[in-house]
Design an enzyme around this catalytic site. Sequence first.
Site, PDB file in Angstrom:
ATOM      1  N   ASP A  24     -39.992  56.172 -40.594  1.00 46.73           N
ATOM      2  CA  ASP A  24     -39.673  55.183 -39.573  1.00 46.73           C
ATOM      3  C   ASP A  24     -38.815  54.083 -40.204  1.00 46.73           C
ATOM      4  O   ASP A  24     -38.351  54.217 -41.342  1.00 46.73           O
ATOM      5  CB  ASP A  24     -40.954  54.613 -38.960  1.00 46.73           C
ATOM      6  N   LYS A  28     -39.260  62.643 -36.585  1.00 42.16           N
ATOM      7  CA  LYS A  28     -40.249  61.642 -36.987  1.00 42.16           C
ATOM      8  C   LYS A  28     -41.511  61.757 -36.151  1.00 42.16           C
ATOM      9  O   LYS A  28     -42.632  61.751 -36.680  1.00 42.16           O
ATOM     10  CB  LYS A  28     -39.672  60.229 -36.858  1.00 42.16           C
TER      11      LYS A  28
END
Length: 243
Positions: free
Chosen positions: A161, A143
């Site tokens: 997220d 991420k």
Amino acid sequence: MSTQRAKKSNPAAAGKRAPARSAYSKDEIREIFRRFSVQRPEPKGELEHTNPFTLLVAVVLSAQATDVGVNKATRALFAVADTPEKMAALGEEKLASYIRTIGLYRNKAKNVIALSERLIADSGSAVPKTREELVSLPGVGRKTANVVMSMAFGQATIAVDTHIFRIANRIGLAPGKTPDQVEAKLEKIIPPDYLFHAHHWLILHGRYVCKARKPDCPACVIADICKAAEKTSEMPAPLAPIG
């Protein structure tokens, strides 16, 4: 007996299931992101930074923390340490004193110092541009790498997220059990011309509209398309296509 044999030979009975598909048609998906593009033509990430290095540090610090909280801590930090050399020179204890209001700050301080030293030693202090190189750095996961690739280097990535993961599953846009599954499905279904800004649109939508505790459906620009199982009671009238 024949029924038992059939079950054994059936992949579904062995726990193998086809991946969940989006609940939306291609036209509906295009309309969703078209409306997001009208609402926020140039969406921006909310982590404050001055260069690729400070962005990388900010994203590492943002794990299990809010952007607001990270920004409060990094304003003073980046004023004195905006390069790998300056950050490494601080050392873990001094860095920790700047970020102690952020969750897991001691472990994050250790990782930030380690990644700073790695950048100095391996890449001439430059932040790498590839996912493979980024995820090899201490404290950097997929991420984080995707955020840096997008915001620092203009690459179209989907950084999944908690907001994106929640939305993708809640509304049935790209259901998945893991962030990687959601990322792969979103990259597959989002129209290419909307892909670059897509993760910012989804993050901001989750942060300010489709919130975790209670989604603000009356304020939602895709409420009439949304296929979420539950919605807030007060709903807006269906929207006509924009543009």
